[in-house]
Design a protein around this motif. Structure first.
Motif, PDB file in Angstrom:
ATOM      1  N   LEU A  67       0.821  -1.211   0.000  1.00  0.00           N
ATOM      2  CA  LEU A  67       0.000   0.000   0.000  1.00  0.00           C
ATOM      3  C   LEU A  67       0.856   1.262   0.000  1.00  0.00           C
ATOM      4  O   LEU A  67       0.620   2.184  -0.791  1.00  0.00           O
ATOM      5  CB  LEU A  67      -0.939  -0.002   1.205  1.00  0.00           C
ATOM      6  N   PHE A  68       1.851   1.311   0.876  1.00  0.00           N
ATOM      7  CA  PHE A  68       2.716   2.495   0.883  1.00  0.00           C
ATOM      8  C   PHE A  68       3.558   2.561  -0.382  1.00  0.00           C
ATOM      9  O   PHE A  68       3.865   3.651  -0.876  1.00  0.00           O
ATOM     10  CB  PHE A  68       3.596   2.500   2.131  1.00  0.00           C
ATOM     11  N   GLY A  69       3.934   1.399  -0.923  1.00  0.00           N
ATOM     12  CA  GLY A  69       4.675   1.381  -2.174  1.00  0.00           C
ATOM     13  C   GLY A  69       3.864   1.935  -3.331  1.00  0.00           C
ATOM     14  O   GLY A  69       4.366   2.727  -4.138  1.00  0.00           O
ATOM     15  N   LEU A  70       2.590   1.554  -3.410  1.00  0.00           N
ATOM     16  CA  LEU A  70       1.716   2.067  -4.470  1.00  0.00           C
ATOM     17  C   LEU A  70       1.486   3.566  -4.317  1.00  0.00           C
ATOM     18  O   LEU A  70       1.413   4.299  -5.311  1.00  0.00           O
ATOM     19  CB  LEU A  70       0.379   1.322  -4.445  1.00  0.00           C
ATOM     20  N   MET A  71       1.393   4.016  -3.058  1.00  0.00           N
ATOM     21  CA  MET A  71       1.231   5.457  -2.831  1.00  0.00           C
ATOM     22  C   MET A  71       2.464   6.219  -3.297  1.00  0.00           C
ATOM     23  O   MET A  71       2.356   7.343  -3.795  1.00  0.00           O
ATOM     24  CB  MET A  71       0.957   5.723  -1.354  1.00  0.00           C
ATOM     25  N   ASN A  72       3.636   5.628  -3.136  1.00  0.00           N
ATOM     26  CA  ASN A  72       4.854   6.265  -3.637  1.00  0.00           C
ATOM     27  C   ASN A  72       4.875   6.308  -5.154  1.00  0.00           C
ATOM     28  O   ASN A  72       5.253   7.321  -5.757  1.00  0.00           O
ATOM     29  CB  ASN A  72       6.088   5.510  -3.138  1.00  0.00           C
ATOM     30  N   MET A  73       4.453   5.208  -5.768  1.00  0.00           N
ATOM     31  CA  MET A  73       4.509   5.100  -7.224  1.00  0.00           C
ATOM     32  C   MET A  73       3.495   6.017  -7.895  1.00  0.00           C
ATOM     33  O   MET A  73       3.789   6.655  -8.907  1.00  0.00           O
ATOM     34  CB  MET A  73       4.265   3.648  -7.638  1.00  0.00           C
ATOM     35  N   GLU A  74       2.290   6.063  -7.352  1.00  0.00           N
ATOM     36  CA  GLU A  74       1.222   6.868  -7.948  1.00  0.00           C
ATOM     37  C   GLU A  74       0.237   7.231  -6.846  1.00  0.00           C
ATOM     38  O   GLU A  74      -0.572   6.405  -6.422  1.00  0.00           O
ATOM     39  CB  GLU A  74       0.517   6.085  -9.064  1.00  0.00           C
ATOM     40  N   ASP A  75       0.292   8.448  -6.404  1.00  0.00           N
ATOM     41  CA  ASP A  75      -0.471   8.880  -5.225  1.00  0.00           C
ATOM     42  C   ASP A  75      -1.937   9.098  -5.578  1.00  0.00           C
ATOM     43  O   ASP A  75      -2.406  10.222  -5.732  1.00  0.00           O
ATOM     44  CB  ASP A  75       0.145  10.152  -4.647  1.00  0.00           C
ATOM     45  N   GLN A  76      -2.665   7.976  -5.694  1.00  0.00           N
ATOM     46  CA  GLN A  76      -4.078   8.020  -6.032  1.00  0.00           C
ATOM     47  C   GLN A  76      -4.936   8.001  -4.768  1.00  0.00           C
ATOM     48  O   GLN A  76      -4.588   7.349  -3.784  1.00  0.00           O
ATOM     49  CB  GLN A  76      -4.447   6.815  -6.913  1.00  0.00           C
ATOM     50  N   PRO A  77      -6.092   8.694  -4.773  1.00  0.00           N
ATOM     51  CA  PRO A  77      -6.975   8.703  -3.598  1.00  0.00           C
ATOM     52  C   PRO A  77      -7.407   7.314  -3.151  1.00  0.00           C
ATOM     53  O   PRO A  77      -7.602   7.071  -1.961  1.00  0.00           O
ATOM     54  CB  PRO A  77      -8.175   9.529  -4.073  1.00  0.00           C
ATOM     55  N   VAL A  78      -7.529   6.378  -4.099  1.00  0.00           N
ATOM     56  CA  VAL A  78      -7.989   5.037  -3.750  1.00  0.00           C
ATOM     57  C   VAL A  78      -7.008   4.346  -2.811  1.00  0.00           C
ATOM     58  O   VAL A  78      -7.416   3.577  -1.928  1.00  0.00           O
ATOM     59  CB  VAL A  78      -8.216   4.179  -5.014  1.00  0.00           C
ATOM     60  N   TYR A  79      -5.723   4.620  -2.967  1.00  0.00           N
ATOM     61  CA  TYR A  79      -4.730   3.995  -2.093  1.00  0.00           C
ATOM     62  C   TYR A  79      -4.843   4.528  -0.665  1.00  0.00           C
ATOM     63  O   TYR A  79      -4.643   3.790   0.297  1.00  0.00           O
ATOM     64  CB  TYR A  79      -3.323   4.231  -2.628  1.00  0.00           C
ATOM     65  N   HIS A  80      -5.193   5.789  -0.532  1.00  0.00           N
ATOM     66  CA  HIS A  80      -5.398   6.357   0.806  1.00  0.00           C
ATOM     67  C   HIS A  80      -6.598   5.698   1.480  1.00  0.00           C
ATOM     68  O   HIS A  80      -6.588   5.447   2.690  1.00  0.00           O
ATOM     69  CB  HIS A  80      -5.601   7.867   0.716  1.00  0.00           C
ATOM     70  N   LYS A  81      -7.615   5.416   0.696  1.00  0.00           N
ATOM     71  CA  LYS A  81      -8.800   4.750   1.250  1.00  0.00           C
ATOM     72  C   LYS A  81      -8.476   3.320   1.660  1.00  0.00           C
ATOM     73  O   LYS A  81      -8.949   2.822   2.685  1.00  0.00           O
ATOM     74  CB  LYS A  81      -9.934   4.763   0.228  1.00  0.00           C
ATOM     75  N   LEU A  82      -7.658   2.651   0.845  1.00  0.00           N
ATOM     76  CA  LEU A  82      -7.294   1.267   1.165  1.00  0.00           C
ATOM     77  C   LEU A  82      -6.457   1.169   2.437  1.00  0.00           C
ATOM     78  O   LEU A  82      -6.412   0.101   3.067  1.00  0.00           O
ATOM     79  CB  LEU A  82      -6.525   0.654  -0.013  1.00  0.00           C
ATOM     80  N   LEU A  83      -5.806   2.267   2.825  1.00  0.00           N
ATOM     81  CA  LEU A  83      -5.027   2.242   4.066  1.00  0.00           C
ATOM     82  C   LEU A  83      -5.888   1.883   5.270  1.00  0.00           C
ATOM     83  O   LEU A  83      -5.398   1.319   6.245  1.00  0.00           O
ATOM     84  CB  LEU A  83      -4.359   3.603   4.305  1.00  0.00           C
ATOM     85  N   PHE A  84      -7.198   2.200   5.197  1.00  0.00           N
ATOM     86  CA  PHE A  84      -8.077   1.881   6.316  1.00  0.00           C
ATOM     87  C   PHE A  84      -8.238   0.374   6.501  1.00  0.00           C
ATOM     88  O   PHE A  84      -8.664  -0.082   7.562  1.00  0.00           O
ATOM     89  CB  PHE A  84      -9.441   2.551   6.128  1.00  0.00           C
ATOM     90  N   LEU A  85      -7.883  -0.405   5.466  1.00  0.00           N
ATOM     91  CA  LEU A  85      -7.918  -1.865   5.610  1.00  0.00           C
ATOM     92  C   LEU A  85      -6.894  -2.337   6.636  1.00  0.00           C
ATOM     93  O   LEU A  85      -7.044  -3.419   7.210  1.00  0.00           O
ATOM     94  CB  LEU A  85      -7.656  -2.530   4.252  1.00  0.00           C
ATOM     95  N   LEU A  86      -5.857  -1.527   6.860  1.00  0.00           N
ATOM     96  CA  LEU A  86      -4.847  -1.910   7.845  1.00  0.00           C
ATOM     97  C   LEU A  86      -5.436  -2.019   9.249  1.00  0.00           C
ATOM     98  O   LEU A  86      -4.917  -2.762  10.085  1.00  0.00           O
ATOM     99  CB  LEU A  86      -3.696  -0.903   7.840  1.00  0.00           C
ATOM    100  N   THR A  87      -6.521  -1.276   9.513  1.00  0.00           N
ATOM    101  CA  THR A  87      -7.156  -1.405  10.827  1.00  0.00           C
ATOM    102  C   THR A  87      -7.681  -2.816  11.044  1.00  0.00           C
ATOM    103  O   THR A  87      -7.647  -3.343  12.159  1.00  0.00           O
ATOM    104  CB  THR A  87      -8.306  -0.400  10.982  1.00  0.00           C
ATOM    105  N   LEU A  88      -8.140  -3.443   9.961  1.00  0.00           N
ATOM    106  CA  LEU A  88      -8.653  -4.817  10.051  1.00  0.00           C
ATOM    107  C   LEU A  88      -7.516  -5.827  10.111  1.00  0.00           C
ATOM    108  O   LEU A  88      -7.541  -6.754  10.927  1.00  0.00           O
ATOM    109  CB  LEU A  88      -9.560  -5.125   8.856  1.00  0.00           C
ATOM    110  N   THR A  89      -6.522  -5.641   9.258  1.00  0.00           N
ATOM    111  CA  THR A  89      -5.431  -6.633   9.238  1.00  0.00           C
ATOM    112  C   THR A  89      -4.617  -6.579  10.521  1.00  0.00           C
ATOM    113  O   THR A  89      -4.189  -7.614  11.032  1.00  0.00           O
ATOM    114  CB  THR A  89      -4.514  -6.393   8.022  1.00  0.00           C
TER     115      THR A  89
END
Length: 270
Positions: A67-89
């Motif tokens: 997730l952080f790697g994808l944010m570095n490669m292309e800072d898309q809003p969807v990746y920021h939203k996917l970060l909330f999945l870390l609360t579950l994992t």
């Protein structure tokens, strides 16, 4: 010594190749290295009698790094939203422990998280070095590795030739102050040469990074030695003939990469 040299040469080629082949290969290769380091860390912890949550740890490792790697490669809003999945994992580490019979559940949980902090987060920072200026530039991670290897080699050679005063005998009997100073000096010299070819920073900034790598990298080496001695093992693994485990080869990177990234962030955004 011959086996060590051959292994080191081919591993060096693969690591440099992963940088030159572009951002996707860079992300994939260092994700694999991250998981190998985490695997060795958990293996050492298990040998000490602690039952870490390996499956939850690996799921979180992949999620964090990718997730952080994808944010570095292309800072898309969807990746920021996917970060909330870390609360579950991350919560799964606690939930998984509910279904185990263990007298020390929070010890297991604590060391599971320690594995993520000790191995995954530093590689996340190292991957981010390539995007310190916003776009993929392999100069920063490649220069980091060159300075790290220069420090290690310089410390070994000067320590062997002139080493007399022990640096931290309790944790690493072979390290000396002479080797430590020689390693930092040689890394600084290499940093100056790098500045002639990589104009992203001036020579003073490259040398400052070399000093950070030398000091913090050596500290990381000592801390990993302390960790291994605490559980009575010599090497973290046997994946690299003549070198021990992957964790042994990257102990300096694990501590230096976050500090170097922080330094670059403030220098480039001053």
């Amino acid at each position: 010594m011959k086996t060590r040299a051959i292994t080191g040469f081919f591993f060096l080629i693969v690591m440099i190749g992963s940088l030159l082949l572009g951002p996707q290969v860079f992300l994939g290769f260092y994700l694999v290295l991250t998981l190998l380091c985490l695997h060795e860390f958990y293996g050492l912890i298990i040998k000490s009698g602690i039952t870490v949550n390996r499956s939850a740890g690996f799921v979180n490792a992949v999620a964090i790094f990718v997730l952080f790697g994808l944010m570095n490669m292309e800072d898309q809003p969807v990746y920021h939203k996917l970060l909330f999945l870390l609360t579950l994992t991350l919560a799964s580490v606690f939930v998984q422990e509910l279904y185990k019979i263990s007298p020390t559940p929070f010890t297991n949980i604590g060391f599971t998280f320690l594995g993520l902090i000790f191995t995954v987060m530093p590689f996340t920072f190292f991957h981010a070095l390539a995007y310190a200026q916003g776009v993929y530039n392999f100069h920063f991670p490649l220069a980091f590795l060159i300075m790290l290897w220069s420090n290690d080699t310089g410390a070994y050679l000067t320590g062997r030739a002139f080493g007399r005063t022990k640096l931290f005998e309790r944790h690493s009997p072979k390290k000396t102050w002479e080797g430590f100073i020689g390693g930092v000096a040689i890394a600084a010299g290499v940093a100056y040469i790098i500045s002639l070819y990589y104009p992203e920073l001036d020579w003073k900034q490259w040398v400052s990074i070399a000093i950070i790598i030398g000091v913090i990298g050596t500290t990381g080496d000592l801390i990993e030695s302390m960790f291994k001695r605490s559980i009575n093992v010599k090497d973290s693994g046997g994946l690299l003939p003549g070198h021990g485990g992957v964790l042994d080869r990257f102990d300096g990177l694990l501590f230096a990469a976050p500090i170097v990234y922080t330094y670059l962030h403030f220098v480039l955004n001053a």
